[in-house]
Design a protein around this motif. Structure first.
Motif, PDB file in Angstrom:
ATOM      1  N   GLU A 150      17.694 -27.981  34.277  1.00  0.00           N
ATOM      2  CA  GLU A 150      17.264 -28.043  35.680  1.00  0.00           C
ATOM      3  C   GLU A 150      16.138 -29.062  35.868  1.00  0.00           C
ATOM      4  O   GLU A 150      16.165 -29.868  36.810  1.00  0.00           O
ATOM      5  N   GLN A 180      24.869 -23.921  36.456  1.00  0.00           N
ATOM      6  CA  GLN A 180      24.046 -23.473  37.585  1.00  0.00           C
ATOM      7  C   GLN A 180      22.684 -24.150  37.578  1.00  0.00           C
ATOM      8  O   GLN A 180      22.131 -24.481  38.635  1.00  0.00           O
ATOM      9  N   GLU A 183      23.101 -27.612  38.971  1.00  0.00           N
ATOM     10  CA  GLU A 183      23.223 -27.554  40.431  1.00  0.00           C
ATOM     11  C   GLU A 183      21.864 -27.279  41.074  1.00  0.00           C
ATOM     12  O   GLU A 183      21.504 -27.910  42.076  1.00  0.00           O
ATOM     13  N   VAL A 233      33.232 -22.109  35.411  1.00  0.00           N
ATOM     14  CA  VAL A 233      32.214 -22.762  36.240  1.00  0.00           C
ATOM     15  C   VAL A 233      32.687 -22.877  37.685  1.00  0.00           C
ATOM     16  O   VAL A 233      31.899 -22.713  38.626  1.00  0.00           O
ATOM     17  N   ARG A 234      33.969 -23.128  37.875  1.00  0.00           N
ATOM     18  CA  ARG A 234      34.493 -23.260  39.244  1.00  0.00           C
ATOM     19  C   ARG A 234      34.297 -21.987  40.052  1.00  0.00           C
ATOM     20  O   ARG A 234      34.135 -22.034  41.284  1.00  0.00           O
ATOM     21  N   GLN A 236      31.734 -20.305  40.167  1.00  0.00           N
ATOM     22  CA  GLN A 236      30.315 -20.174  40.510  1.00  0.00           C
ATOM     23  C   GLN A 236      29.757 -21.361  41.292  1.00  0.00           C
ATOM     24  O   GLN A 236      28.589 -21.322  41.696  1.00  0.00           O
ATOM     25  N   THR A 237      30.533 -22.410  41.488  1.00  0.00           N
ATOM     26  CA  THR A 237      29.995 -23.600  42.165  1.00  0.00           C
ATOM     27  C   THR A 237      31.069 -24.313  42.977  1.00  0.00           C
ATOM     28  O   THR A 237      32.260 -24.207  42.660  1.00  0.00           O
ATOM     29  N   LYS A 238      30.621 -25.035  44.002  1.00  0.00           N
ATOM     30  CA  LYS A 238      31.507 -25.885  44.802  1.00  0.00           C
ATOM     31  C   LYS A 238      31.371 -27.359  44.404  1.00  0.00           C
ATOM     32  O   LYS A 238      32.035 -28.222  44.974  1.00  0.00           O
ATOM     33  N   LEU A 239      30.484 -27.644  43.444  1.00  0.00           N
ATOM     34  CA  LEU A 239      30.285 -29.035  43.034  1.00  0.00           C
ATOM     35  C   LEU A 239      31.578 -29.632  42.476  1.00  0.00           C
ATOM     36  O   LEU A 239      32.354 -28.937  41.815  1.00  0.00           O
TER      37      LEU A 239
END
Length: 305
Positions: A150, A180, A183, A233-234, A236-239
């Motif tokens: 991060e 995460q 992100e 991962v998909r 948990q994220t829209k990236l």
């Protein structure tokens, strides 16, 4: 938009296929084997602040369903890349989106290289290789600690004006907190996965096959692992996610899309088969027809909502 056109954090690719970092170096050799202009994009070799000679040979070896490599980030350094490599690509392939791969051994090196890389007009995205050993923390890879990920992501994002994709290492117990963390640090997207740490031993010499001892495992062996991690991962994220790991066919590409990817990189398939990327691109429409997929963008919408 064409059937194969995809959008990555505001950057349009005419198709989703690009060589994985390191497998095409800076494009000159691959250009003798295929038309780089046919690629969706080109990911250059991971580049550091100063030139690196890499690890002693042998640095690569075939193994069960894949390859082991320990090249050691061999590269000419960011100054040479900006002065020679990227201008050559801009002159010969002015429409080709370049993804600049950044590596480092400290926060400062990552930020400095990223800032310089981002000044090149044909570099449209930055991909941050966080599988590098962190010299300040006992050599553990930057990408294995969420707090570090991060912090590093935020420092790079704050320092550049182009989309930043963090390339995640699979050498962790759970990849989701790492994604995460990227992100939370402001990443525009993720590339996953990098190689898994492996080893081969020569029975005759009783020593590791690679001079470095361990190396990164790539190839067909890691494809199911990449599919699983992208899928995790998909959830948990829209990236946007660039999927990489054992892509050898159009079917492998579509499997990554069903797991949640937005584009793909091809690595080990190019070893011994230099036209793998363009062969996969050429075969995608027929594979999409077979499975009733009108366009990749429609498939993204169907899978990701």
């Amino acid at each position: 938009m064409g059937r194969l056109t995809v959008d990555l954090a505001g950057v349009t690719l005419k198709n989703p296929v690009m060589p994985a970092s390191g497998t095409a170096a800076y494009g000159q050799s691959m250009a003798k084997q295929l038309d780089l202009g046919a690629l969706g994009g080109l990911v250059i070799k991971s580049t550091t602040a100063e030139p690196k000679v890499g690890n002693p040979r042998p640095t690569t070896a075939p193994t069960t369903a894949g390859w082991l490599n320990a090249i050691g980030l061999k590269n000419p350094g960011i100054k040479a890349v900006l002065a020679e490599k990227l201008p050559w690509l801009a002159t010969n392939y002015p429409e080709l989106p370049i993804i600049g791969s950044v590596a480092g051994a400290s926060f400062d090196e990552y930020v400095t290289v990223a800032q310089q890389m981002a000044t090149a007009p044909n570099v449209k995205l930055l991909e941050i290789n966080i599988s590098c050993p962190n010299v300040d923390h006992g050599g553990l890879a930057f990408g294995t600690d969420p707090v570090t990920v991060e912090q590093l992501t935020r420092k790079i994002v704050d320092a550049v004006d182009k989309p930043v994709f963090m390339k995640l290492t699979p050498n962790v117990t759970d990849i989701v907190p790492i994604a995460q963390a990227a992100e939370a640090g402001g990443a525009s997207g993720l590339t996953m996965i990098n190689t898994l740490t492996g080893m081969g031993i020569d029975l005759a010499t009783r020593k590791p096959i690679l001079a470095h001892g361990t190396g990164g495992l790539s190839g067909k062996a890691i494809h199911p692992l990449a599919v699983r991690m992208i899928h995790q991962v998909r959830q948990q994220t829209k990236l946007p996610i660039i999927g990489v790991g054992g892509v050898f066919s159009p079917a492998d590409v579509l499997e990554f899309y069903l797991a949640g990817a937005n584009a793909v990189q091809v690595g080990a398939a190019t070893y011994g088969h230099p036209t793998a990327c363009t062969d996969i691109i050429a075969g995608l429409p027929a594979a999409m027809d077979k499975y009733g997929i009108s366009s990749l963008q429609d498939l993204i919408t169907e899978v990701q909502g």
